[in-house]
Design a protein around this motif. Structure first.
Motif, PDB file in Angstrom:
ATOM      1  N   ILE A  64      60.325 154.828  -7.509  1.00  0.00           N
ATOM      2  CA  ILE A  64      60.404 153.916  -8.610  1.00  0.00           C
ATOM      3  C   ILE A  64      61.523 153.904  -9.222  1.00  0.00           C
ATOM      4  CG2 ILE A  64      59.283 153.563 -10.969  1.00  0.00           C
ATOM      5  CD1 ILE A  64      56.844 155.253 -10.149  1.00  0.00           C
ATOM      6  N   VAL A  65      62.249 155.009  -9.208  1.00  0.00           N
ATOM      7  CA  VAL A  65      63.622 155.093 -10.034  1.00  0.00           C
ATOM      8  C   VAL A  65      64.554 154.449  -9.058  1.00  0.00           C
ATOM      9  CG1 VAL A  65      65.405 156.688 -10.323  1.00  0.00           C
ATOM     10  CG2 VAL A  65      63.276 157.426 -10.979  1.00  0.00           C
ATOM     11  N   LEU A  66      64.466 154.515  -7.807  1.00  0.00           N
ATOM     12  CA  LEU A  66      65.411 153.569  -6.826  1.00  0.00           C
ATOM     13  C   LEU A  66      65.213 151.923  -6.946  1.00  0.00           C
ATOM     14  CD1 LEU A  66      65.410 155.717  -3.344  1.00  0.00           C
ATOM     15  CD2 LEU A  66      67.331 155.244  -5.222  1.00  0.00           C
ATOM     16  N   ALA A  67      64.167 151.869  -7.129  1.00  0.00           N
ATOM     17  CA  ALA A  67      63.446 150.368  -7.408  1.00  0.00           C
ATOM     18  C   ALA A  67      64.321 149.833  -8.832  1.00  0.00           C
ATOM     19  CB  ALA A  67      62.134 149.998  -7.485  1.00  0.00           C
ATOM     20  N   VAL A  68      64.129 150.626  -9.918  1.00  0.00           N
ATOM     21  CA  VAL A  68      64.671 150.287 -11.178  1.00  0.00           C
ATOM     22  C   VAL A  68      66.011 150.380 -11.002  1.00  0.00           C
ATOM     23  CG1 VAL A  68      64.805 150.680 -13.492  1.00  0.00           C
ATOM     24  CG2 VAL A  68      62.548 150.639 -12.379  1.00  0.00           C
ATOM     25  N   GLY A  69      66.701 151.353 -10.302  1.00  0.00           N
ATOM     26  CA  GLY A  69      68.161 151.629 -10.358  1.00  0.00           C
ATOM     27  C   GLY A  69      69.078 150.342  -9.585  1.00  0.00           C
ATOM     28  N   TYR A  70      68.156 149.966  -8.449  1.00  0.00           N
ATOM     29  CA  TYR A  70      68.846 148.875  -7.912  1.00  0.00           C
ATOM     30  C   TYR A  70      69.179 147.675  -8.795  1.00  0.00           C
ATOM     31  CZ  TYR A  70      69.346 145.239  -4.121  1.00  0.00           C
ATOM     32  OH  TYR A  70      69.911 143.939  -3.522  1.00  0.00           O
ATOM     33  N   GLU A  71      68.014 147.291  -9.419  1.00  0.00           N
ATOM     34  CA  GLU A  71      67.856 146.291 -10.232  1.00  0.00           C
ATOM     35  C   GLU A  71      68.987 146.511 -11.357  1.00  0.00           C
ATOM     36  OE1 GLU A  71      64.484 144.530 -12.083  1.00  0.00           O
ATOM     37  OE2 GLU A  71      63.215 145.562 -10.529  1.00  0.00           O
ATOM     38  N   ARG A  72      69.180 147.482 -12.139  1.00  0.00           N
ATOM     39  CA  ARG A  72      70.210 147.675 -12.944  1.00  0.00           C
ATOM     40  C   ARG A  72      71.674 147.805 -12.290  1.00  0.00           C
ATOM     41  NH1 ARG A  72      68.338 146.697 -17.521  1.00  0.00           N
ATOM     42  NH2 ARG A  72      70.671 147.306 -17.999  1.00  0.00           N
ATOM     43  N   ILE A  73      71.755 148.321 -11.082  1.00  0.00           N
ATOM     44  CA  ILE A  73      73.039 148.122 -10.363  1.00  0.00           C
ATOM     45  C   ILE A  73      73.375 146.613 -10.269  1.00  0.00           C
ATOM     46  CG2 ILE A  73      74.144 148.931  -8.379  1.00  0.00           C
ATOM     47  CD1 ILE A  73      72.911 151.345  -8.599  1.00  0.00           C
ATOM     48  N   MET A  74      72.595 145.914  -9.908  1.00  0.00           N
ATOM     49  CA  MET A  74      72.635 144.301  -9.675  1.00  0.00           C
ATOM     50  C   MET A  74      73.349 143.563 -10.987  1.00  0.00           C
ATOM     51  SD  MET A  74      72.550 143.826  -6.341  1.00  0.00           S
ATOM     52  CE  MET A  74      73.313 145.243  -6.198  1.00  0.00           C
ATOM     53  N   ILE A  75      72.691 144.331 -11.966  1.00  0.00           N
ATOM     54  CA  ILE A  75      73.011 143.534 -13.244  1.00  0.00           C
ATOM     55  C   ILE A  75      74.647 144.018 -13.579  1.00  0.00           C
ATOM     56  CG2 ILE A  75      72.550 143.684 -15.819  1.00  0.00           C
ATOM     57  CD1 ILE A  75      69.417 143.994 -15.108  1.00  0.00           C
ATOM     58  N   LEU A  76      74.693 145.118 -13.073  1.00  0.00           N
ATOM     59  CA  LEU A  76      76.015 145.942 -13.560  1.00  0.00           C
ATOM     60  C   LEU A  76      77.313 145.272 -12.913  1.00  0.00           C
ATOM     61  CD1 LEU A  76      77.208 148.498 -15.123  1.00  0.00           C
ATOM     62  CD2 LEU A  76      77.237 149.848 -13.242  1.00  0.00           C
ATOM     63  N   ARG A  77      76.919 144.928 -11.587  1.00  0.00           N
ATOM     64  CA  ARG A  77      77.725 144.110 -10.750  1.00  0.00           C
ATOM     65  C   ARG A  77      78.171 142.898 -11.068  1.00  0.00           C
ATOM     66  NH1 ARG A  77      76.543 145.034  -4.471  1.00  0.00           N
ATOM     67  NH2 ARG A  77      78.405 143.867  -4.387  1.00  0.00           N
ATOM     68  N   SER A  78      77.298 142.197 -11.655  1.00  0.00           N
ATOM     69  CA  SER A  78      77.461 140.818 -12.177  1.00  0.00           C
ATOM     70  C   SER A  78      78.107 140.690 -13.557  1.00  0.00           C
ATOM     71  CB  SER A  78      75.944 140.298 -12.348  1.00  0.00           C
ATOM     72  OG  SER A  78      75.212 140.609 -13.504  1.00  0.00           O
ATOM     73  N   ILE A  79      78.421 141.671 -14.093  1.00  0.00           N
ATOM     74  CA  ILE A  79      79.072 141.739 -15.551  1.00  0.00           C
ATOM     75  C   ILE A  79      80.460 141.764 -15.369  1.00  0.00           C
ATOM     76  CG2 ILE A  79      79.429 143.105 -17.582  1.00  0.00           C
ATOM     77  CD1 ILE A  79      76.759 143.949 -17.341  1.00  0.00           C
ATOM     78  N   LYS A  80      81.142 141.029 -16.037  1.00  0.00           N
ATOM     79  CA  LYS A  80      82.713 140.781 -15.937  1.00  0.00           C
ATOM     80  C   LYS A  80      83.474 141.507 -17.106  1.00  0.00           C
ATOM     81  CE  LYS A  80      82.292 138.617 -12.054  1.00  0.00           C
ATOM     82  NZ  LYS A  80      82.630 139.360 -10.869  1.00  0.00           N
ATOM     83  N   ASP A  90      80.424 144.949 -22.049  1.00  0.00           N
ATOM     84  CA  ASP A  90      79.136 144.789 -21.341  1.00  0.00           C
ATOM     85  C   ASP A  90      78.891 145.792 -20.155  1.00  0.00           C
ATOM     86  OD1 ASP A  90      78.475 143.031 -23.384  1.00  0.00           O
ATOM     87  OD2 ASP A  90      79.121 141.456 -22.202  1.00  0.00           O
ATOM     88  N   TYR A  91      80.069 145.836 -19.558  1.00  0.00           N
ATOM     89  CA  TYR A  91      80.053 146.888 -18.280  1.00  0.00           C
ATOM     90  C   TYR A  91      79.735 148.196 -18.665  1.00  0.00           C
ATOM     91  CZ  TYR A  91      81.273 148.570 -13.626  1.00  0.00           C
ATOM     92  OH  TYR A  91      81.314 149.050 -12.461  1.00  0.00           O
ATOM     93  N   ILE A  92      80.591 148.628 -19.568  1.00  0.00           N
ATOM     94  CA  ILE A  92      80.280 150.020 -20.294  1.00  0.00           C
ATOM     95  C   ILE A  92      78.944 150.231 -20.785  1.00  0.00           C
ATOM     96  CG2 ILE A  92      80.929 151.805 -22.019  1.00  0.00           C
ATOM     97  CD1 ILE A  92      83.008 151.710 -19.930  1.00  0.00           C
ATOM     98  N   TYR A  93      78.472 149.112 -21.563  1.00  0.00           N
ATOM     99  CA  TYR A  93      77.156 149.048 -21.994  1.00  0.00           C
ATOM    100  C   TYR A  93      76.070 149.449 -21.172  1.00  0.00           C
ATOM    101  CZ  TYR A  93      72.968 146.960 -24.322  1.00  0.00           C
ATOM    102  OH  TYR A  93      71.885 146.599 -24.771  1.00  0.00           O
ATOM    103  N   SER A  94      76.177 148.612 -19.967  1.00  0.00           N
ATOM    104  CA  SER A  94      75.305 148.646 -19.020  1.00  0.00           C
ATOM    105  C   SER A  94      75.095 149.896 -18.270  1.00  0.00           C
ATOM    106  CB  SER A  94      75.609 147.588 -18.042  1.00  0.00           C
ATOM    107  OG  SER A  94      75.364 146.278 -18.528  1.00  0.00           O
ATOM    108  N   ILE A  95      76.303 150.577 -18.168  1.00  0.00           N
ATOM    109  CA  ILE A  95      76.540 151.926 -17.464  1.00  0.00           C
ATOM    110  C   ILE A  95      75.375 152.981 -18.147  1.00  0.00           C
ATOM    111  CG2 ILE A  95      77.791 154.170 -17.279  1.00  0.00           C
ATOM    112  CD1 ILE A  95      80.115 152.186 -16.640  1.00  0.00           C
ATOM    113  N   LEU A  96      75.040 153.070 -19.406  1.00  0.00           N
ATOM    114  CA  LEU A  96      74.268 153.620 -20.142  1.00  0.00           C
ATOM    115  C   LEU A  96      72.767 153.583 -19.366  1.00  0.00           C
ATOM    116  CD1 LEU A  96      74.602 155.435 -22.574  1.00  0.00           C
ATOM    117  CD2 LEU A  96      73.550 153.703 -24.173  1.00  0.00           C
ATOM    118  N   PHE A  97      72.265 152.478 -18.893  1.00  0.00           N
ATOM    119  CA  PHE A  97      71.188 152.271 -18.419  1.00  0.00           C
ATOM    120  C   PHE A  97      71.037 153.255 -16.990  1.00  0.00           C
ATOM    121  CE2 PHE A  97      71.507 148.422 -21.316  1.00  0.00           C
ATOM    122  CZ  PHE A  97      70.447 148.971 -22.122  1.00  0.00           C
ATOM    123  N   VAL A  98      72.175 153.055 -16.294  1.00  0.00           N
ATOM    124  CA  VAL A  98      72.279 153.774 -15.067  1.00  0.00           C
ATOM    125  C   VAL A  98      72.292 155.233 -15.469  1.00  0.00           C
ATOM    126  CG1 VAL A  98      73.520 154.015 -13.074  1.00  0.00           C
ATOM    127  CG2 VAL A  98      73.216 151.557 -14.045  1.00  0.00           C
TER     128      VAL A  98
END
Length: 437
Positions: free
Chosen positions: A111-127, A131-139
């Motif tokens: 479950i963690v890997l599935a959600v983590g993959y989505e969070r990392i994909m979101i993280l990679r799309s941020i410029k 917002d990048y620092i902000y998204s790191i919090l969820f990871v």
């Protein structure tokens, strides 16, 4: 890190105190009929052995009171230790508790890997940097799941030894003081705390889901057991520190009571060995959980820094608007700060009680009114207190007290200054083309 005193030396020390008393009776030609009821009761207590599991089981009130907390840790697959036989807590890689922990960990990892993959994909799309620092919090909140085998199962053997030593200490406490060690309202407190940890995890995640953009409700399924584990770790540390504090207060009260009745070398010696055993418990608490709470502190430092930076960045960009994003980040910072404060403060309070009461009683004794052997035992006791300061150390990496909070604040402040300076430089760089145009 100080060297631990083996169990048999505590037994020999207390038994030698009794032997010296018997030899004194022989030298004084004290007949058996001259012994008081108090002497007979004491002799019966001294026949008990803290190495006997059945006796430890009878007197181990601390285990019975906080058993629920250990069950919840097994349910979360964090600490698969069990009461394998009377008076003894053990850990085995072949036990059912460990097999369940591995199965539960594998399921939650998927479950963690599935959600983590989505969070990392979101993280990679941020410029944008903020917002990048902000998204790191969820990871970052997913990371504690992956260190469970290291900080949970990896220290389970040491934790089992520490928990077992509580039973031995309580038998020795009964032998010396004549009464069982009680922990008032501890069982009720643990029930309330356990329910509170579960509810706090649910409320915290739902509040972040409502306040922070991009934190979907379905993503919370990967976080529930992680946040609950973080809460339970704080609760476990609080309960252990409270147990030390109660034991210290009870020991000092019994010592004061017995010294007022009879101040003898045997009595001082017995309480000295009992106090040394309590001091060992305090030191072994930090040693047993060193990995667990070292990573715990690092996690809290990181999350507080990121959350506070995110909130300050929002304020710099948009002013004090009290937006959902600001409130969510402040909730995260407040949550982590509260857990860190409880962790440091309860350790500080417990260490203050370990030596204070006993030392006050020793210093209040009129040494001119006691014999020479008693004077020597008083000196030995005071030296033992000075040579064994009450400090909770995570195997020397850090001392857990209120100074840890001030160190954390200074460190977080330094990183916030660096991040804010970096943000300001980015803003100035972005304004240059506009000024040239």
């Amino acid at each position: 890190m100080t060297m631990m005193i083996p169990d048999h030396l505590f037994e020999e020390g207390i038994n030698n105190s009794l032997l010296r008393n018997e030899m004194k009776n022989v030298q004084m030609n004290k007949s058996v009929y001259d012994k008081s009821q108090r002497d007979y009761e004491r002799e019966q207590r001294y026949l008990l052995s803290s190495q006997d599991g059945d006796i430890c089981e009878i007197h181990d009130q601390f285990y019975r009171d906080h058993k629920l907390l250990l069950v919840l840790f097994r349910a979360l697959a964090v600490m698969p230790i069990t009461r394998s036989r009377p008076g003894t807590i053990t850990f085995s890689w072949r036990s059912r508790a460990t097999a369940y922990a591995i199965f539960f960990y594998i399921v939650t990892t998927v479950i963690v890997l599935a959600v983590g993959y989505e969070r990392i994909m979101i993280l990679r799309s941020i410029k944008k940097f903020d917002d990048y620092i902000y998204s790191i919090l969820f990871v970052a909140f997913l990371v504690p799941h992956f260190w469970i085998p290291f900080v949970g199962w990896g220290v389970a053997q040491q934790v089992a030894i520490y928990k077992t030593s509580w039973g031995k200490f309580q038998v020795r406490y009964y032998r010396v003081t004549g009464q069982d060690l009680k922990f008032p309202n501890l069982k009720t407190t643990i029930v309330i705390i356990s329910i509170g940890c579960l509810l706090l995890a649910v409320c915290f995640l739902l509040s972040l889901c409502a306040l922070l953009d991009g934190f979907l409700l379905r993503h919370t399924t990967a976080y529930y057991h992680i946040i609950t584990m973080i809460n339970m770790n704080c609760a476990l540390w609080y309960i252990n520190c409270r147990g030390i504090k109660v034991a210290s207060q009870s020991l000092s009260e019994c010592f004061r009571r017995d010294v007022n009745i009879e101040c003898t070398a045997k009595l001082i010696s017995s309480y000295r060995y009992l106090w040394l055993n309590l001091s060992e418990l305090l030191q072994s608490l930090g040693n047993a959980y060193a990995r667990t709470y070292s990573t715990y502190c690092l996690f809290m430092f990181f999350n507080i820094t990121i959350a506070v930076y995110g909130a300050l960045s929002e304020i710099v960009d948009h002013g004090f608007g009290f937006s959902f994003k600001e409130m969510g980040l402040f909730v995260d910072a407040l949550y982590c700060s509260t857990l860190l404060f409880i962790f440091a403060d309860c350790s500080h309070k417990s260490t203050l009680k370990v030596a204070a009461g006993v030392q006050d009683t020793l210093l209040s004794i009129d040494v001119l009114s006691v014999d020479r052997p008693t004077q020597k035992e008083i000196d030995h006791f005071i030296q033992a207190i000075e040579m064994n300061p009450a400090v909770v150390s995570l195997k020397g990496y850090a001392h857990v007290n209120r100074e840890l909070l001030t160190s954390a604040i200074s460190m977080i402040a330094i990183y916030l200054i660096v991040l804010l300076q970096f943000k300001i430089s980015l803003l100035k760089t972005a304004d240059v083309p506009i000024a040239d145009a």
